[in-house]
Design a protein around this motif. Sequence first.
Motif: not given
Length: 371
Positions: A2-12
């Motif tokens: 599946m396609r996903g992103d790994v993001v930092t805690a303040d991304f959203f």
Amino acid sequence: QMRGDVVTADFFATLGLNPLLGRTFLPNEDKPGTSPMAVLAFEFWQRHFGADPSVIGRSIVLNGSSTTIIGVMPPHFLPSTEQELWTNLIIKPPPRRGPYYLMGQARLKPGVTRERALEDLKAIAHRIEAQNPLTNSHMAFGIIPLEEAVVGTVRQSLFIMLDAVAFVLLIASADVANLLLARAAVRQREIAVRSALGAGPWRLACQLLTESILLAFVGGAIGLIVARWGVNILLALGASELPRVGEIGIDGRVLGFTSLISLVSGILFGLVPALQSGRSNVNEMLKEGGRGGTEGKRKSRLRGMLVVAEVALSMVLLIGAGLMLKSFYLLQGVNPGIDPRNVLTAQLDLADKKYSDDNRAKDFYHAVLEK
């Protein structure tokens, strides 16, 4: 996969996005020692979990690790809908600088221009370069607005297509105006009788405009029906090139825009015959065989002007289409510098758990090349 992103805690939080269910990452949930967590995309949640609201808190296995689902995002909340989930990036001090694979997303402070932000990034790049001259020489940062990053590659093509459609609409409007002008010439005696019975120029103009607007709305309705098939063809031809392709469709906004264009077009191509009808000489029209030569010349001149406009617009379209075809033909003959015949490319994603050791990954690739 599946396609996903790994993001930092303040991304959203940086993008100002709130979840539909559950929550997003808390400020410290990208620090070492934090357990893996995932926020699901709305479509992924519907497709794989049946839109079950009790999915929050459930564990799934991602890349060999148990991952807890903490939230679900609303549909189409980001310009790109390819990502199916987002997991928290655990930031660990690296043993060495690089490789550089992360992309930053930021929100400009109020009153800060893009140029000012670039100057600040230049200063940061100079400091990093001064601290690490061996690994970070000639470092530079750039800024791309989110809208440009999403639609920048196809914006020009879409505007060219919009211009072509506008030219076709103007040609069709001029053509229909010519036909209505000829029809009005046939109805001159009828219009003269209506005038003699008390209908004023405004009343006659309203009648002719109503007929042309009704004709335009019928054409717009037929266009919407054809557009339903046209959208499917467009998506089949350019699904991989168009951003936000999942959101393309016939909705209320398209219906409103079509209604507005139909109204404007109806007024546009019905205005000339309506104005012309108000200038008719009632006495001349009611006489036996009465068609004034002056009136005929005026109408003939108007029809000639409309024909000239049609031909001019058609020439612009033909020249533009010819240039695009020539450019496409020349692009097909460009030498890429390599021989692509019998050459295949592939991208392999090795599981982090199983191939955490660089030597094991290297052995795997050697085995692939040998076989």
